[in-house]
Design a protein around this motif. Structure first.
Motif, mmCIF file in Angstrom:
data_model
loop_
_atom_site.group_PDB
_atom_site.id
_atom_site.type_symbol
_atom_site.label_atom_id
_atom_site.label_comp_id
_atom_site.label_asym_id
_atom_site.label_seq_id
_atom_site.Cartn_x
_atom_site.Cartn_y
_atom_site.Cartn_z
ATOM 1 N N ILE A 5 0.847 -1.183 0.000
ATOM 2 C CA ILE A 5 0.000 0.000 0.000
ATOM 3 C C ILE A 5 0.889 1.242 0.000
ATOM 4 O O ILE A 5 1.831 1.331 0.778
ATOM 5 C CB ILE A 5 -0.899 0.048 1.261
ATOM 6 C CG1 ILE A 5 -1.661 -1.251 1.457
ATOM 7 C CG2 ILE A 5 -1.818 1.265 1.233
ATOM 8 C CD1 ILE A 5 -2.617 -1.600 0.373
ATOM 9 N N LEU A 7 0.784 5.241 0.754
ATOM 10 C CA LEU A 7 0.035 6.360 1.316
ATOM 11 C C LEU A 7 0.726 7.643 0.890
ATOM 12 O O LEU A 7 1.905 7.839 1.177
ATOM 13 C CB LEU A 7 -0.027 6.281 2.842
ATOM 14 C CG LEU A 7 -0.629 7.516 3.536
ATOM 15 C CD1 LEU A 7 -2.061 7.778 3.068
ATOM 16 C CD2 LEU A 7 -0.563 7.368 5.042
ATOM 17 N N HIS A 15 0.049 9.165 8.369
ATOM 18 C CA HIS A 15 0.963 8.024 8.273
ATOM 19 C C HIS A 15 0.995 7.242 9.583
ATOM 20 O O HIS A 15 0.966 6.013 9.576
ATOM 21 C CB HIS A 15 2.364 8.511 7.881
ATOM 22 C CG HIS A 15 2.385 9.154 6.530
ATOM 23 N ND1 HIS A 15 2.621 8.454 5.370
ATOM 24 C CD2 HIS A 15 2.175 10.446 6.153
ATOM 25 C CE1 HIS A 15 2.566 9.282 4.333
ATOM 26 N NE2 HIS A 15 2.288 10.490 4.785
ATOM 27 N N GLY A 19 -0.638 3.551 9.962
ATOM 28 C CA GLY A 19 0.342 2.560 10.417
ATOM 29 C C GLY A 19 -0.130 1.805 11.643
ATOM 30 O O GLY A 19 0.139 0.610 11.793
ATOM 31 N N TRP A 27 -0.338 -5.938 5.581
ATOM 32 C CA TRP A 27 -0.146 -4.747 4.763
ATOM 33 C C TRP A 27 1.288 -4.263 4.874
ATOM 34 O O TRP A 27 1.794 -4.053 5.962
ATOM 35 C CB TRP A 27 -1.078 -3.618 5.218
ATOM 36 C CG TRP A 27 -2.477 -4.061 5.448
ATOM 37 C CD1 TRP A 27 -3.054 -4.363 6.640
ATOM 38 C CD2 TRP A 27 -3.483 -4.288 4.463
ATOM 39 N NE1 TRP A 27 -4.352 -4.744 6.458
ATOM 40 C CE2 TRP A 27 -4.641 -4.711 5.123
ATOM 41 C CE3 TRP A 27 -3.514 -4.158 3.079
ATOM 42 C CZ2 TRP A 27 -5.823 -5.001 4.456
ATOM 43 C CZ3 TRP A 27 -4.689 -4.451 2.407
ATOM 44 C CH2 TRP A 27 -5.820 -4.863 3.102
ATOM 45 N N MET A 29 3.199 -1.019 4.202
ATOM 46 C CA MET A 29 2.958 0.394 3.908
ATOM 47 C C MET A 29 4.232 1.068 3.426
ATOM 48 O O MET A 29 5.291 0.897 4.010
ATOM 49 C CB MET A 29 2.484 1.124 5.166
ATOM 50 C CG MET A 29 1.104 0.740 5.641
ATOM 51 S SD MET A 29 -0.212 1.501 4.691
ATOM 52 C CE MET A 29 0.075 3.211 4.998
ATOM 53 N N HIS A 31 5.429 5.110 2.260
ATOM 54 C CA HIS A 31 4.957 6.451 2.583
ATOM 55 C C HIS A 31 5.567 7.500 1.668
ATOM 56 O O HIS A 31 6.759 7.448 1.375
ATOM 57 C CB HIS A 31 5.314 6.793 4.032
ATOM 58 C CG HIS A 31 4.780 5.802 5.009
ATOM 59 N ND1 HIS A 31 3.519 5.909 5.546
ATOM 60 C CD2 HIS A 31 5.310 4.674 5.523
ATOM 61 C CE1 HIS A 31 3.315 4.886 6.366
ATOM 62 N NE2 HIS A 31 4.379 4.127 6.369
#
Length: 132
Positions: A5, A7, A15, A19, A27, A29, A31
């Motif tokens: 993913i 963001l 964030h 998170g 997931w 993540m 950023h």
């Protein structure tokens, strides 16, 4: 393997919040705090879904749709309303998440978005004159 993913948000609180909502085993993540960071990541990484602030660095979520053809795009905003939701869906975005984020809604939207395979059916191309 965890879903990847991205963001895209200039707000560090977004964030941190996402998170804490999304477990790392499901997931992964990445950023981006700016459009430039997002472009660099998009050039080097394939993502399962992208969550983006409605407007960032003078660009908007429609610019992301123009660039991304086969990844669900989820738009976030503190002013998420029916008009934004309708516009996002009509232009080919996947969904809208209101802020502050609600854990159940975030999880539900991402679970469903990451099940999507291939290009978003019915994605509409915005006209060159469309504004953010």
């Amino acid at each position: 393997m965890p879903a990847s993913i991205l963001l895209i948000s200039p707000y560090p609180a977004d964030h941190v919040s996402l998170g804490s909502i999304l477990p790392g085993e499901q997931w992964q993540m990445r950023h981006a705090l700016s459009w430039r960071e997002a472009e660099r990541l998009l050039d080097s990484t394939a993502f399962t879904a992208i969550i983006t602030e409605a407007s960032l660095d003078g660009r908007c979520w429609q610019d992301l749709l123009d660039r991304i053809q086969d990844t669900p795009v989820i738009v976030t905003s503190v002013t998420a309303d029916e008009q934004l939701w309708s516009e996002v869906l009509n232009r080919g975005g996947y969904n809208v998440l209101a802020k502050p984020f609600e854990a159940g809604e975030v999880s539900w939207v991402l679970r469903n978005a990451t099940r999507q395979k291939g290009p978003k059916a019915g994605r509409k191309t915005r006209s060159v004159n469309a504004s953010c």
